[in-house]
Structures are given as structure tokens and as C-alpha cells.
Design an enzyme around this catalytic site. Structure first.
Site, PDB file in Angstrom:
ATOM      1  N   GLY A  19       0.805  -1.221   0.000  1.00  0.00           N
ATOM      2  CA  GLY A  19       0.000   0.000   0.000  1.00  0.00           C
ATOM      3  C   GLY A  19       0.832   1.262   0.000  1.00  0.00           C
ATOM      4  O   GLY A  19       0.478   2.288   0.565  1.00  0.00           O
ATOM      5  N   LEU A  20       1.979   1.196  -0.684  1.00  0.00           N
ATOM      6  CA  LEU A  20       2.896   2.338  -0.710  1.00  0.00           C
ATOM      7  C   LEU A  20       2.535   3.363  -1.781  1.00  0.00           C
ATOM      8  O   LEU A  20       3.184   4.396  -1.892  1.00  0.00           O
ATOM      9  CB  LEU A  20       4.294   1.835  -1.080  1.00  0.00           C
ATOM     10  CG  LEU A  20       5.103   1.199   0.012  1.00  0.00           C
ATOM     11  CD1 LEU A  20       6.383   0.642  -0.564  1.00  0.00           C
ATOM     12  CD2 LEU A  20       5.418   2.251   1.054  1.00  0.00           C
ATOM     13  N   GLU A 146       4.845  -3.125 -12.964  1.00  0.00           N
ATOM     14  CA  GLU A 146       4.763  -3.004 -11.511  1.00  0.00           C
ATOM     15  C   GLU A 146       4.531  -4.387 -10.920  1.00  0.00           C
ATOM     16  O   GLU A 146       3.555  -5.055 -11.237  1.00  0.00           O
ATOM     17  CB  GLU A 146       3.603  -2.066 -11.151  1.00  0.00           C
ATOM     18  CG  GLU A 146       3.427  -1.911  -9.658  1.00  0.00           C
ATOM     19  CD  GLU A 146       2.166  -1.121  -9.293  1.00  0.00           C
ATOM     20  OE1 GLU A 146       1.568  -0.460 -10.159  1.00  0.00           O
ATOM     21  OE2 GLU A 146       1.776  -1.211  -8.124  1.00  0.00           O
ATOM     22  N   GLN A 196      17.026  -0.633   3.923  1.00  0.00           N
ATOM     23  CA  GLN A 196      18.272  -1.387   3.715  1.00  0.00           C
ATOM     24  C   GLN A 196      17.992  -2.882   3.629  1.00  0.00           C
ATOM     25  O   GLN A 196      18.505  -3.585   2.764  1.00  0.00           O
ATOM     26  CB  GLN A 196      19.246  -1.138   4.872  1.00  0.00           C
ATOM     27  CG  GLN A 196      19.707   0.304   5.014  1.00  0.00           C
ATOM     28  CD  GLN A 196      20.560   0.473   6.267  1.00  0.00           C
ATOM     29  OE1 GLN A 196      21.317  -0.428   6.632  1.00  0.00           O
ATOM     30  NE2 GLN A 196      20.456   1.610   6.920  1.00  0.00           N
ATOM     31  N   CYS A 390     -24.841   2.541 -12.129  1.00  0.00           N
ATOM     32  CA  CYS A 390     -25.182   1.125 -12.197  1.00  0.00           C
ATOM     33  C   CYS A 390     -26.248   0.774 -11.161  1.00  0.00           C
ATOM     34  O   CYS A 390     -27.427   1.047 -11.390  1.00  0.00           O
ATOM     35  CB  CYS A 390     -23.923   0.278 -12.045  1.00  0.00           C
ATOM     36  SG  CYS A 390     -24.186  -1.410 -12.596  1.00  0.00           S
ATOM     37  N   ARG A 474     -25.027  -7.685 -13.723  1.00  0.00           N
ATOM     38  CA  ARG A 474     -25.792  -8.866 -14.108  1.00  0.00           C
ATOM     39  C   ARG A 474     -27.260  -8.529 -14.346  1.00  0.00           C
ATOM     40  O   ARG A 474     -27.960  -9.245 -15.018  1.00  0.00           O
ATOM     41  CB  ARG A 474     -25.748  -9.926 -12.998  1.00  0.00           C
ATOM     42  CG  ARG A 474     -24.392 -10.534 -12.752  1.00  0.00           C
ATOM     43  CD  ARG A 474     -24.489 -11.794 -11.900  1.00  0.00           C
ATOM     44  NE  ARG A 474     -23.157 -12.335 -11.670  1.00  0.00           N
ATOM     45  CZ  ARG A 474     -22.391 -12.003 -10.639  1.00  0.00           C
ATOM     46  NH1 ARG A 474     -22.831 -11.148  -9.749  1.00  0.00           N
ATOM     47  NH2 ARG A 474     -21.193 -12.543 -10.507  1.00  0.00           N
ATOM     48  N   HIS A 519     -20.555   2.348 -15.854  1.00  0.00           N
ATOM     49  CA  HIS A 519     -19.788   3.074 -14.840  1.00  0.00           C
ATOM     50  C   HIS A 519     -18.989   4.197 -15.508  1.00  0.00           C
ATOM     51  O   HIS A 519     -17.870   3.961 -15.960  1.00  0.00           O
ATOM     52  CB  HIS A 519     -18.821   2.129 -14.119  1.00  0.00           C
ATOM     53  CG  HIS A 519     -19.505   1.126 -13.264  1.00  0.00           C
ATOM     54  ND1 HIS A 519     -19.790   1.357 -11.941  1.00  0.00           N
ATOM     55  CD2 HIS A 519     -19.991  -0.102 -13.539  1.00  0.00           C
ATOM     56  CE1 HIS A 519     -20.411   0.309 -11.432  1.00  0.00           C
ATOM     57  NE2 HIS A 519     -20.541  -0.590 -12.388  1.00  0.00           N
ATOM     58  N   GLU A 521     -17.355   6.423 -14.280  1.00  0.00           N
ATOM     59  CA  GLU A 521     -16.107   6.739 -13.567  1.00  0.00           C
ATOM     60  C   GLU A 521     -14.890   6.075 -14.207  1.00  0.00           C
ATOM     61  O   GLU A 521     -13.767   6.525 -14.020  1.00  0.00           O
ATOM     62  CB  GLU A 521     -16.210   6.350 -12.086  1.00  0.00           C
ATOM     63  CG  GLU A 521     -16.380   4.863 -11.779  1.00  0.00           C
ATOM     64  CD  GLU A 521     -17.829   4.404 -11.712  1.00  0.00           C
ATOM     65  OE1 GLU A 521     -18.678   5.017 -12.392  1.00  0.00           O
ATOM     66  OE2 GLU A 521     -18.107   3.414 -11.002  1.00  0.00           O
TER      67      GLU A 521
END
Ligand code: GLN
Length: 551
Positions: A19-20, A146, A196, A390, A474, A519, A521
Site C-alpha cells: 500500500g505504498l 509493476e 536497507q 449502475c 448482471r 460506470h 467513472e
């Protein structure tokens, strides 16, 4: 024979904690290269055994991202698309499940006849084949890869091994390690030891990073950079600071201050290039200078994990709200509203009066459904701008059917299989698939053409009669109820090209009330907000102004 294009690979690994924001770092590196005129693509390796993210629990993994070609993928692909403004196909997500599935399939087909099939070379070969295929198909100058998870995890070892081999095979490869530096409160000092150790761990796999990106709450100072350089065997110059930012889209510019872009080029033996990032810079400056706000309520279902809440489940909705708000010179304030509170106490609905616009996002499962319907009714009756995504559209139809058309107990069969008025029902093709009860890959997925009816709000916003938007569902609006809904003032302004399935619904009498089966977005980009979100934010700003002048 035509000469193959020279491609450069950049692997991004993570260290110390998950989660960086590796996805944001990857996207920002891509952006810096784009600013220098290069064609860039990105892919994400997810070390889990699921074939794709379709069957993962959102609370554990954040949102499921849907690609144009119908893939259900990790949300990092969403960041790549939003930053880089390109469509990324589902083949750019590689999971352990896909890799093993392919290798075992081939073994059964007798493709490895006589050989002992082993993690190395057969599995690693399959990983490299997929990465090279991405390079070939995308024709990119740079492919960013990634690697999910954290170095030291059991599950990404074979991916690291494949990454190591690529360099050995004389590909042009760079390794960037993103690792976390804690600042423990009791010490008040930024500590480098964990970094390190994680670089040492990476070394065990034969990978020496070219850059170390130090993720911390604050920028790294010279002391930390020197220390990391010495212990991790890199140049001090190649330790890059990745501090906490209030706006993720600033990161490509912050990296630029450390000349990260040109340093990457130089490692590949390329000359520095002046980045053409003026438009991006102007955009960031404008966003930073904004003082006026718009308040958007997202009425959703919220999960707690232990004592923590997970807003990641709606990350694309949040980003789309931001893009559209910034476009309209407003800082968005997002209010998280758990719909369950309305079910417990109807009076609480009055909290919506203080909100400029309401979104009911997508979702599955029964929890909080009635509360969402109550919020939609409130928005409809009081003229509060409403955007349904939706499930949000489906519930808007349920609400209208019940309260305007008088269809008592109307519902979606997803939540009430015995409703007398199944205004939302399964798509016929999904019914077939579900009968065989295979839950993986049973949804209508990906980019589909939506026909837009001229003279409607949807047409007004999109300005065209056909758009491609992304779906993941669906259930659909039951065609049997379209006539009665329309006779009472609900307008279906978007449908499938064959007119069979309704895809956008709106209420023309209302200041702004629209919902889509897709959607929107997923197609919102930083500098190009999705038209539905854009219109919704404009309506919310208008409402804000009206409320202020009325009071
Ligand atoms: N659960 C609804 C369906 O399957 C809505 C899905 C969604 O919001 N993505 O149709």
C-alpha cells in the site's frame, strides 16, 4: 523482415510495507516519459492465484477496475489510465493464476513432452513471454511493469526471477525499488533500516535496483539519502524522494524537481530531454489555487476492516468527482454517507439538505439497499442533483416505480426474488450462466456502445448519439416496465444499439437527475472529466449558488 522496435523495460518493486502507492509512482514515471515524447504503457503483476480480480472481495482488495476490453482488474490499472490517458487492455494484468493455468494447460496438451516442467524455466518463461507480448502489441518505447506485493513475499519470487532474467537476456532493463521509511513518533526521526533490509532481500534474487524511491511522510533529507546510497549500493543521486502529497497528480512534477525523468533516460544511455509538462503544471497550479468548494455526498455501503474503513472500494468514483470538480474550478468535499443510517432513522435524511449533489454508486448485496432508495427519493423530491452509477440507476428505477408509478413493493430480483414488480431483473443471457452457477466471469463486462437519444439531458452532456462506456453488472431494467415508467415521466435516454436494453435513465422535470447502467467513472481522465460527472458537478454548483442566495 521489418526491424523490431527497440523497447525499454522498467520494473517497479515494493519494499517494507504494501500500500505504498507504487501504482502512483509507476503512473508518474510513465507521465514523465510521456512528457518527453515517448510512447509508454504499463502493466501490473498481481501474485495472487485468482485468474483475475472479478471474484475478489472489495474490502480486501479495493475496487475492481474494468478495462475497455472487459477485464476485471486491480485498481492500479485505473491509475495508469487516468494519469497516462490511454486505454490499457486486460492482458496488461498478469496474475500467478493466469501463468500457472497456461503452463499446466500446455503440459496437458503435450507441449513440453519429455521435459520435467519446472518453476524455472517454464513458469518464468511464461511470465517473460507475457511481458514481451505486451511490449510488442503496444509498440511502446517504454514498458513499465509493476510487481505487486512486497519483496520478501513468498508469492512474487518467480516474478522477480523473471525480471532478473530479462536483463541477463540483454534486454534494456531498469529496476526501481519503492520502499517505506517510517518516522516513529517516539523517535521523531526518519529511519532507513527497513529500506536497507528490503534492498538486501532484493539482492538475494540477483536484482540490484538502479533507483530507490523513498516513500515517507516527509521528503528525504541528505543524511537519509547518503545512508541509503551507502548501504544499498546506489549513487546518492539515485535515491529519490516520494513524500506524502495532498494531490497524487502532483507527483510527476515533484519527481521532476529531483530530475528523476532525465536520470532514467541517462541510465538507458539517452540524452536529457526537456519535459513538455506545461499544461499539467498549469492544471496543478489552478487546482492548488482553488478556494471555492462543492460538497458531494456518496451514499454507499461502508465496510470496516477491524477498526479501519476502506474508501478504496470507490476509488474511481472519487477520482472522477475530483476531475470534474477541478474542471469546474471547485475543490470537492466528499461526504461519506452510510445508507444504513437512514434505515435506522428516517430523520437523518435531512442531512442531505446540506449537500450539493448526491451519488449512489455501484454495488452488490442487500445491505443498505432500502437506505439508498430513501436517499434517492429525497433527492428526487427536493431537487437535489443526483447521479446513479449502475446499482444507483437500478435503485432510482425501483424508487420511481414504487413512489411515482404506484407499483407496490417493486424491486430488483437481486434483492427480492419474489417481488410482484421485478422492475430490475437478470439479463436473459446472465440467467443462463447463473443457472450453471458459475460465479466467475458471469457479468456483462467492458466497453459497449450506448445509443443516446437526441433532445435529452444525456445527449446534452455527451453531445453525440453514440458513446462507448464500461459495464459490470448482471441485472438490467426489465423491458416490460419501460412503458409505465416513461408514462409517468422517467425518460430512458440511452439504450443498446438494438433498443432492447435501457442504459441511461433521467427525469427531465428535475434540475439534474440521471443514472447510467454503465460506470462513467472508468472513463474519466485527469484533464478530461467524464461528461456525466461534469454535468453533475455543474448542477451541484448551481444548486449551491441557489441555496446560498436563498438563505
Ligand atoms: N448488482 C447490480 C447488478 O449486478 C449492480 C452492479 C453494479 O453496480 N456494478 O446488476
Amino acid at each position: 523482415m521489418h526491424k523490431k522496435k527497440h523497447v525499454r523495460y522498467i520494473f517497479i518493486t515494493g519494499g517494507v510495507i504494501s500500500g505504498l502507492g507504487k501504482g502512483i509512482v509507476t503512473s508518474s514515471i510513465g507521465k514523465m516519459l510521456q512528457f518527453r515524447g515517448f510512447k509508454v504503457t504499463a502493466c501490473k503483476i498481481d501474485p495472487y492465484i485468482n485468474y483475475d480480480a472479478g471474484t475478489l472481495r472489495p474490502t480486501e482488495h479495493g475496487e475492481v477496475w474494468v478495462t475497455e476490453d472487459g477485464g476485471e482488474i486491480d485498481q492500479d490499472l485505473g491509475h495508469y489510465e487516468r494519469f497516462l490517458d490511454i486505454n490499457i487492455p486486460k492482458s496488461h494484468n498478469i496474475t500467478t493464476g493466469q501463468v500457472f493455468y497456461e503452463v499446466i494447460k500446455r503440459e496437458r496438451e503435450g507441449k513440453y513432452l519429455g521435459q520435467t516442467v519446472q518453476p524455472i524455466p517454464h513458469v518464468t518463461d511464461e511470465i517473460k513471454r507475457r511481458i514481451r507480448k505486451i511490449a510488442e502489441e503496444s509498440k511502446a518505447d517504454f514498458v513499465l511493469i509493476e510487481i505487486g506485493g512486497t519483496v520478501g513475499d513468498y508469492e512474487n519470487v518467480l516474478f522477480l526471477e523473471a525480471a532478473r532474467q530479462m536483463k541477463l537476456e540483454n534486454e534494456d532493463v531498469l529496476y526501481i525499488h519503492v520502499a517505506y521509511l517510517p518516522i516513529p513518533k517516539s523517535l521523531g526521526e526518519m529511519k532507513t533500516k527497513a529500506v536497507q533490509h528490503s534492498v538486501r532481500e532484493l539482492g538475494r534474487f540477483g536484482i540490484q535496483p538502479d533507483f530507490i524511491v523513498g516513500r515517507a511522510e516527509k521528503p528525504l533529507d541528505d543524511v537519509r539519502k547518503k545512508k541509503i546510497a551507502l548501504f544499498c549500493n546506489v549513487d546518492e543521486e539515485d535515491v529519490i524522494s516520494d513524500p506524502e502529497v495532498d494531490n497524487i497528480y502532483k507527483l510527476p512534477l515533484i519527481f521532476e524537481e529531483e530530475r528523476f525523468g532525465d536520470k532514467i533516460l541517462s541510465k538507458f544511455g539517452l540524452q536529457p530531454i526537456k519535459p513538455r509538462n506545461e499544461e499539467w503544471k498549469r492544471f496543478i497550479e489552478r487546482v492548488e489555487s482553488l478556494s471555492e468548494t462543492v460538497k458531494i455526498g456518496i451514499v454507499g455501503k461502508y465496510f470496516d476492516i477491524g477498526k479501519f474503513k476502506l474508501p478504496d472500494a470507490y476509488i474511481s468514483v472519487i477520482e472522477a468527482v475530483k476531475h470534474a470538480s477541478w474542471h469546474n474550478n471547485r475543490k470537492p468535499i466528499i461526504k461519506w454517507i452510510d445508507s444504513k443510517i437512514f434505515e435506522k432513522d428516517r430523520e437523518r435524511l435531512s442531512m442531505l439538505d446540506g449537500i450539493d449533489g448526491i451519488i449512489v454508486p455501484g454495488g452488490f448485496g442487500k445491505t443498505g439497499i432500502e437506505g439508498k432508495i430513501m436517499a434517492i427519493q429525497y433527492a428526487r423530491e427536493r431537487g437535489i442533483p443526483f447521479l446513479g452509477l449502475c446499482l444507483g440507476l437500478q435503485l432510482a428505477v425501483v424508487e420511481f416505480a414504487r413512489n411515482v408509478c404506484g407499483l407496490k413493493n417493486a424491486h430488483s430480483t437481486e434483492f427480492d426474488p419474489n417481488t410482484p414488480h421485478p422492475v430490475i431483473d437478470l439479463l436473459p443471457e446472465q440467467k443462463e450462466i447463473l443457472k450453471r452457477s458459475r460465479y466467475g466471469a458471469t457479468m456483462r463486462l467492458g466497453g459497449q456502445t450506448v445509443k443516446i437519444k437526441p433532445g435529452t439531458l444525456a445527449y446534452n452532456l455527451y453531445g453525440r448519439t453514440e458513446v462507448i462506456e464500461r459495464f459490470r453488472h448482471r441485472y438490467e431494467i426489465n423491458p416490460r416496465y419501460v412503458e409505465i415508467l416513461e408514462s409517468k415521466g422517467f425518460v430512458f435516454s440511452g439504450m443498446t444499439p438494438d433498443n432492447r436494453i435501457m442504459q441511461i435513465g433521467e427525469i427531465p422535470e428535475h434540475p439534474f437527475f440521471i443514472g447510467s447502467q454503465f460506470h462513467p467513472e472508468f472513463t474519466s481522465r485527469v484533464l478530461k472529466p467524464n461528461p456525466l460527472f461534469d454535468g453533475f458537478i455543474r448542477a451541484s454548483i448551481r444548486r449551491r449558488a441557489e441555496m446560498e442566495s436563498a438563505s
